[in-house]
Design a protein around this motif. Structure first.
Motif, short mmCIF file in Angstrom:
data_model
loop_
_atom_site.label_atom_id
_atom_site.label_comp_id
_atom_site.label_asym_id
_atom_site.label_seq_id
_atom_site.Cartn_x
_atom_site.Cartn_y
_atom_site.Cartn_z
N SER A 1 0.84 -1.21 0.00
CA SER A 1 0.00 0.00 0.00
C SER A 1 0.87 1.25 0.00
CB SER A 1 -0.92 0.01 1.23
OG SER A 1 -1.82 -1.06 1.16
N ASP B 1 -6.32 -0.71 -4.42
CA ASP B 1 -5.69 -1.36 -3.26
C ASP B 1 -6.70 -2.29 -2.61
OD1 ASP B 1 -4.16 -2.15 -1.13
OD2 ASP B 1 -3.64 -0.12 -0.47
N GLU B 2 -6.57 -3.58 -2.86
CA GLU B 2 -7.48 -4.61 -2.33
C GLU B 2 -8.95 -4.18 -2.49
OE1 GLU B 2 -6.45 -6.58 1.21
OE2 GLU B 2 -4.41 -5.78 1.21
MG LIG Z 1 -2.03 -2.75 2.25
#
Ligand SMILES: [Mg+2]
Ligand SMILES: Nc1ncnc2c1ncn2[C@@H]1O[C@H](COP(=O)(O)OP(=O)(O)OP(=O)(O)O)[C@@H](O)[C@H]1O
Length: 266
Positions: free
Chosen positions: A61, A176-177
């Motif tokens: 991240s 991000d995810e």
């Molecule tokens: Mg992360």
């Protein structure tokens, strides 16, 4: 669910081989905590979907934030469309695990939110409305424009977040995810939808994920990050047509190779 074939408003298809993003020798440190990653160099070509895999805490991240211009590296350089990046680029967009819709705005206003900010390409009212409508239709939410976030399911809210990103007509979508909070069926639908819409929007994607299967189903290339400080350790090209689940044997072989590398990555 397959969305109807809607074309984005005015995107000139660019040669697929050009880099939309190029990062060279990046490192990043949190003050007082230490180096999160170092020596990271990577390129993302136009229209390419790149997945970034790695164990929890390895810096995925943080790297995404640096590549998106949300944080500055201690060393190295990020170039976006061949110019140095100092802040988020107007032709980039972000999608996170939480859809982060504004509860007091309708779906349509949430999707249009941000288009009027500084640095966005100018568009008149009709063009803006067309961009919003095309993005909403592409994610399968046509007819729900007047709904408020509280009236949407988790999957619908994440579709709205994807539409908000698409409305910027991004050259590069940072995710991000984005699907990790969704149930398995909705997640599978969203993975297929992501591939479908970014192909039609001619966008590249950097997808951070924990999920090897998600990376295999979606990405053209998979990067494995690991170590302490984090580095890009391995890279695989996934040279298979979509939908990938029609090629289970090839997927299984690649899955085992990635799983083995992931086990040795921390
Ligand atoms: Mg992360
Ligand atoms: N704001 C912050 N201040 C200090 N340290 C931080 C901060 N954000 C992240 N870190 C640390 O930086 C390292 C990398 O964090 P990061 O969130 O990038 O990892 P990640 O690979 O995305 O993990 P996950 O898969 O769990 O999301 C971790 O050790 C984390 O504790």
């Amino acid at each position: 669910m397959n969305a109807p074939a809607v074309a984005p408003s005015a995107l000139a298809p660019a040669p697929a081989s050009e880099a939309v993003l190029a990062a060279r020798d990046l490192s990043f440190a949190h003050p007082g905590i230490g180096t999160v990653f170092e020596g990271v160099s990577l390129r993302i070509r136009r229209r390419e979907i790149v997945a970034l895999l790695g164990s929890s805490g390895c810096g995925k991240s943080t790297l995404l934030r640096v590549l998106a211009g949300l944080a500055q590296p201690a060393r190295g350089e990020v170039r976006f469309l061949d110019a140095p990046l100092a802040e988020p680029h107007p032709r980039s967009a972000l999608v996170f695990q939480q859809p982060s819709l504004l509860p007091w705005l309708t779906l349509a206003d949430n999707v249009g939110f941000g288009l009027d900010f500084a640095h966005q390409p100018r568009s008149d009212g009709a063009a803006r409305r067309a961009r919003v409508a095309a993005a909403i239709e592409a994610v399968g939410l046509a007819g729900r424009e007047a709904a408020y976030p509280a009236q949407l399911s988790g999957g619908m809210a994440q579709r709205a977040a994807l539409a908000r990103a698409l409305a910027r007509e991004p050259e590069l979508l940072f995710a991000d995810e984005p699907f990790s909070a969704l149930d398995a069926i909705t997640r599978a639908e969203m993975q297929a939808l992501l591939v479908d819409v970014v192909h039609r929007w001619h966008s590249a994607v950097l997808l951070v994920t924990h999920d090897i299967d998600e990376a295999l189903l979606v990405a053209d290339r998979i990067l494995l990050m690991g170590g302490s400080p984090g580095r890009v350790l391995r890279e695989w090209t996934v040279d298979m047509p979509h939908p990938r689940d029609e090629h289970p044997e090839a997927l299984t072989a690649l899955r085992l190779a990635i799983l083995g590398a992931l086990r040795h990555s921390s």
